[in-house]
Design a protein around this motif. Structure first.
Motif, mmCIF file in Angstrom:
data_model
loop_
_atom_site.group_PDB
_atom_site.id
_atom_site.type_symbol
_atom_site.label_atom_id
_atom_site.label_comp_id
_atom_site.label_asym_id
_atom_site.label_seq_id
_atom_site.Cartn_x
_atom_site.Cartn_y
_atom_site.Cartn_z
ATOM 1 N N HIS A 96 0.847 -1.189 0.000
ATOM 2 C CA HIS A 96 0.000 0.000 0.000
ATOM 3 C C HIS A 96 0.882 1.239 0.000
ATOM 4 C CE1 HIS A 96 -3.244 -2.777 0.832
ATOM 5 N NE2 HIS A 96 -2.525 -3.262 1.842
ATOM 6 N N TYR A 97 0.644 2.105 -0.974
ATOM 7 C CA TYR A 97 1.509 3.267 -1.155
ATOM 8 C C TYR A 97 0.654 4.462 -1.569
ATOM 9 C CZ TYR A 97 5.282 6.173 -3.094
ATOM 10 O OH TYR A 97 6.143 7.206 -3.378
ATOM 11 N N ARG A 98 0.585 5.457 -0.689
ATOM 12 C CA ARG A 98 -0.157 6.693 -0.960
ATOM 13 C C ARG A 98 -1.585 6.412 -1.430
ATOM 14 N NH1 ARG A 98 4.565 10.422 -3.886
ATOM 15 N NH2 ARG A 98 6.009 10.383 -2.097
ATOM 16 N N GLY A 99 -2.243 5.517 -0.706
ATOM 17 C CA GLY A 99 -3.635 5.228 -0.989
ATOM 18 C C GLY A 99 -3.882 4.267 -2.130
ATOM 19 N N LEU B 77 9.342 0.583 -3.221
ATOM 20 C CA LEU B 77 8.569 1.675 -2.621
ATOM 21 C C LEU B 77 8.922 1.770 -1.133
ATOM 22 C CD1 LEU B 77 5.165 0.918 -4.367
ATOM 23 C CD2 LEU B 77 6.834 2.681 -4.975
ATOM 24 N N GLU C 165 8.354 3.942 1.199
ATOM 25 C CA GLU C 165 7.334 4.385 2.151
ATOM 26 C C GLU C 165 6.084 3.520 2.109
ATOM 27 O OE1 GLU C 165 6.640 8.463 1.263
ATOM 28 O OE2 GLU C 165 8.697 9.076 1.678
ATOM 29 N N SER C 166 6.175 2.334 1.514
ATOM 30 C CA SER C 166 5.001 1.480 1.385
ATOM 31 C C SER C 166 4.741 0.699 2.672
ATOM 32 C CB SER C 166 5.188 0.515 0.219
ATOM 33 O OG SER C 166 6.257 -0.381 0.488
ATOM 34 N N ASP C 167 3.587 0.080 2.739
ATOM 35 C CA ASP C 167 3.215 -0.783 3.851
ATOM 36 C C ASP C 167 2.841 -2.146 3.282
ATOM 37 O OD1 ASP C 167 2.414 -1.804 6.298
ATOM 38 O OD2 ASP C 167 0.369 -1.001 6.099
#
Length: 255
Positions: free
Chosen positions: A86-89, A118, A120-122
């Motif tokens: 998940h990355y920036r929505g 990515l 900053e991804s989750d």
């Protein structure tokens, strides 16, 4: 004659290097001048041949870019599950390094060596760059096949920006290319590549006109092809010298 004897230090260094490589997986790079020359297709064809010969092959990640020919080759190969991040929505599918380590095939295909993960991804990736993922795979003994374009080599970034007017944000250190066990040049003349572009075999139709007007102008493609040929020739020459052999006539032509 004494001058003809091998240098003991060089022999020792070569033995130590061979021992260090013995437990590592081999890295094979399908190398080309630009997108669309057929690197991924060639890699998949080679993988199918290896599988038919009894080798354990799996696909860790391949981006078909909507190319039907590429998708058809993937149908006959085992494709490992990708990782939903998940990355920036937005949810995107990325290469799952841990799934590949668990599966541990003899040959693993991981497309796009210069890809940036990515950060900053989750969940967050273990490494910032795909080449670092691939290095970890090789370190544990997995043979990896991957793809790379000339414009993603770090030392050529400024030169290629001058040629094409486009600066590449995703690059790999030159050392990654230099340390590869095998580099296979996938070559396609500029006119043939432009024809593939117009036929929609490289990008989706609404991207073709912009691509031809910008990056894929014929003078750019000629220059990139020359750089790819030269870099491959340099590699052949360096490998020959490492074995104490003279460079090939083909490699000398580009020096």
């Amino acid at each position: 004659m004494a001058g003809d004897r091998p240098d003991p230090d060089q022999l020792l260094a070569r033995v130590q290097a061979d021992e260090a490589r013995a437990g590592r997986g081999r890295l094979r790079i399908f190398f080309g001048a630009s997108a669309g020359v057929g690197k991924t297709y060639a890699m998949l064809e080679a993988a199918r041949a290896a599988q038919a010969a009894g080798t354990d092959v799996a696909v860790g990640y391949v981006e078909p870019h909507g190319r039907r020919e590429t998708e058809s080759l993937l149908e006959t190969l085992e494709c490992l599950p990708t990782l939903a991040v998940h990355y920036r929505g937005v949810t995107r599918q990325e290469f799952d390094l841990d799934a590949a380590l668990r599966r541990r095939p003899e040959i693993l295909l991981v497309d796009e060596l210069a890809h940036s993960n990515l950060i900053e991804s989750d969940p967050p990736p273990r490494h910032a760059k795909r080449w670092q993922d691939i290095r970890e795979l090789c370190d544990v003994g997995i043979n990896v096949w991957t793809t790379l374009n000339i414009q993603h080599i770090e030392s050529l970034n400024d030169l290629i920006a001058q040629i094409t007017g486009v600066r590449q944000r995703e690059t790999i250190p030159d050392q990654v290319l230099d340390e590869a066990d095998e580099i296979e040049l996938i070559d396609l003349p500029p006119d043939d590549l432009l024809q593939r572009l117009r036929q929609g075999k490289v990008y989706v139709p609404d991207q073709v006109a912009t691509a031809i007007e910008r990056f894929f102008r014929k003078p750019n493609l000629i220059a990139l092809r020359e750089l790819a040929l030269r870099r491959t020739a340099d590699r052949v020459d360096a490998a020959a010298r490492a074995q104490g052999l003279p460079g090939s006539p083909q490699s000398q032509a580009y020096l």
